[in-house]
Design a protein around this motif. Structure first.
Motif, short mmCIF file in Angstrom:
data_model
loop_
_atom_site.label_atom_id
_atom_site.label_comp_id
_atom_site.label_asym_id
_atom_site.label_seq_id
_atom_site.Cartn_x
_atom_site.Cartn_y
_atom_site.Cartn_z
N LEU A 1 31.37 48.19 42.51
CA LEU A 1 32.62 47.52 42.13
C LEU A 1 32.71 46.16 42.81
O LEU A 1 33.04 45.15 42.16
N VAL A 2 32.43 46.09 44.11
CA VAL A 2 32.48 44.81 44.82
C VAL A 2 31.49 43.82 44.22
O VAL A 2 31.82 42.66 43.98
N ARG A 3 30.26 44.28 43.97
CA ARG A 3 29.25 43.39 43.38
C ARG A 3 29.70 42.86 42.03
O ARG A 3 29.49 41.69 41.71
N THR A 4 30.34 43.71 41.24
CA THR A 4 30.78 43.29 39.91
C THR A 4 31.88 42.25 40.00
O THR A 4 31.83 41.21 39.32
N VAL A 5 32.88 42.50 40.83
CA VAL A 5 33.96 41.53 40.99
C VAL A 5 33.41 40.21 41.50
O VAL A 5 33.80 39.13 41.04
N ALA A 6 32.48 40.28 42.45
CA ALA A 6 31.94 39.07 43.08
C ALA A 6 31.08 38.25 42.12
O ALA A 6 30.79 37.08 42.40
N ARG A 7 30.67 38.81 40.99
CA ARG A 7 29.98 38.03 39.96
C ARG A 7 30.91 36.99 39.35
O ARG A 7 30.46 35.96 38.82
N PHE A 8 32.22 37.24 39.42
CA PHE A 8 33.19 36.42 38.70
C PHE A 8 34.14 35.64 39.61
O PHE A 8 34.68 34.61 39.20
N GLU A 9 34.38 36.14 40.83
CA GLU A 9 35.33 35.47 41.71
C GLU A 9 35.08 35.89 43.16
O GLU A 9 34.36 36.86 43.43
N SER A 10 35.69 35.15 44.07
CA SER A 10 35.54 35.44 45.49
C SER A 10 36.20 36.76 45.86
O SER A 10 37.22 37.14 45.27
N VAL A 11 35.61 37.44 46.84
CA VAL A 11 36.15 38.70 47.34
C VAL A 11 36.38 38.61 48.83
O VAL A 11 35.48 38.20 49.58
N HIS A 12 37.58 38.95 49.27
CA HIS A 12 37.88 39.14 50.69
C HIS A 12 37.83 40.64 50.95
O HIS A 12 38.66 41.40 50.43
N LEU A 13 36.87 41.08 51.75
CA LEU A 13 36.63 42.50 51.98
C LEU A 13 37.01 42.87 53.41
O LEU A 13 36.41 42.39 54.38
N LEU A 14 38.01 43.74 53.55
CA LEU A 14 38.44 44.20 54.87
C LEU A 14 37.58 45.38 55.30
O LEU A 14 37.34 46.31 54.52
N VAL A 15 37.11 45.35 56.55
CA VAL A 15 36.33 46.46 57.12
C VAL A 15 36.98 46.85 58.44
O VAL A 15 37.36 46.00 59.22
N ARG A 16 37.09 48.15 58.69
CA ARG A 16 37.92 48.57 59.81
C ARG A 16 37.20 48.68 61.15
O ARG A 16 37.85 48.71 62.20
#
Length: 351
Positions: free
Chosen positions: A49-64
């Motif tokens: 899912l992250v890879r797919t979204v990132a094909r089209f726009e920037s992703v801010h990914l929170l990691v705990r």
């Protein structure tokens, strides 16, 4: 931030999901107990899912924590469109615990920070409740600090002053005791620029959100609504979805025009999880810049759902991705994403 001035008074409103995004915010899955032992499979689906979204726009990914960061980097590799942020987290459902962004007519963006109590104190939530504050600090963006519980998955807007909501969710006493439909209409008018709330009664069986609208009924444009249907009369979802369908056919927009109503099937197979029936749905799709990502469950209705949705999004690539492991946690792609609208950061100065 002028605490005594509402977003609407300053010209702000919540834009529809199909408006241009600056980025998508997401949170990496981390707790195997919350996923009932399915964490590895969940992370595999989530990485796609992250890879797919990132094909089209920037992703801010929170990691705990360090383990989550290491796992995300291992699974994602080098993705220039993905920026990681170390933030204390309880869970992944940033649609509900994250900020709700608003934009004014000048194209400036700010955010609203609502209280989150894990759908009526069902799980741990205190770290997740602080995510909007972190996002505002990271973006150096003004925020309205609201004192009311509201989850992003509980509202669905059409960008023209209309929103869909459910009574089973918003009127649950474990969220905002004593608040009425009229109270919500006034509140969401002042904060999100909404002129009209369209109320459906309830959502899917065994949905721990108490029936979020984004699991059953969605706008695909200002005049088109897709709504989940269950044809089998013996299924517990049949009567509820049928009542919703009939209610939608009688509803009108702010100009007293009827909506175009499109029926969207629910998955054909009944799925059982660790705590009873799961609530798989195709309505939990996410709309981004040039794409729509739709959950798939290895089900007989997967392809039909894509066939229904594809013509509703001209100019966007409609992509089906597996959510069979993710649904074990009770939600899917829309629940795991939060859009940041395109626009300049608001200065916080009243015009």
């Amino acid at each position: 931030m002028p605490s005594d001035v509402s977003p609407r008074e300053l010209g702000f409103a919540m834009p529809p999901e199909w408006a241009a995004h600056a980025a998508t915010w997401m949170s990496w899955p981390a707790d195997d107990e919350l996923w009932f032992g399915h964490l590895d499979a969940v992370r595999a689906e989530y990485a796609e899912l992250v890879r797919t979204v990132a094909r089209f726009e920037s992703v801010h990914l929170l990691v705990r924590d360090q383990e989550s960061e290491d796992d995300a980097r291992l699974r994602l590799g080098t993705l220039g469109q993905v920026q990681l942020h170390r933030v204390p987290l309880d869970d992944v459902w940033i649609r509900d615990n994250g900020p709700i962004f608003v934009r004014n007519e000048a194209g400036e963006v700010a955010l609203t920070d609502w209280k989150f109590n894990s759908w009526g104190e069902k799980f741990q939530w205190k770290n997740d409740d602080r995510v909007p504050e972190y996002v505002a600090e990271t973006l150096h963006m003004p925020r309205w600090n609201m004192q009311t519980v509201l989850e992003g998955g509980a509202i669905e807007v059409n960008g023209d002053g209309v929103a869909l909501v459910t009574r089973s969710c918003l009127l649950t006493p474990t969220r905002n005791p004593g608040m009425t439909e009229a109270d919500y209409s006034d509140l969401l008018s002042r904060t999100l620029g909404l002129d009209k709330l369209l109320w459906l009664d309830a959502g899917l069986e065994n949905d721990h959100t108490d029936g979020h609208i984004d699991t059953i009924t969605r706008f695909t444009d200002a005049q088109t609504i897709v709504t989940s249907v269950e044809p089998r009369a013996a299924d517990a979802n049949h009567k509820v979805m049928q009542r919703n369908l009939e209610a939608l056919r009688e509803m009108q927009d702010g100009e007293e025009r009827p909506f175009r109503i499109i029926e969207l099937p629910l998955p054909a197979a009944r799925l059982e999880g660790a705590e009873g029936r799961l609530p798989p749905t195709y309505a939990n799709f996410y709309i981004g810049n040039g794409f729509v990502v739709v959950p798939q469950y290895g089900d007989a209705n997967d392809e039909h759902a894509l066939e229904v949705l594809t013509p509703l999004f001209p100019g966007r690539e409609v992509i089906g991705l597996s959510s069979r492991a993710i649904i074990e946690g009770g939600g899917s792609f829309h629940c795991m994403t939060q859009q940041q609208p395109e626009g300049e950061k608001w200065s916080g100065v009243e015009r």
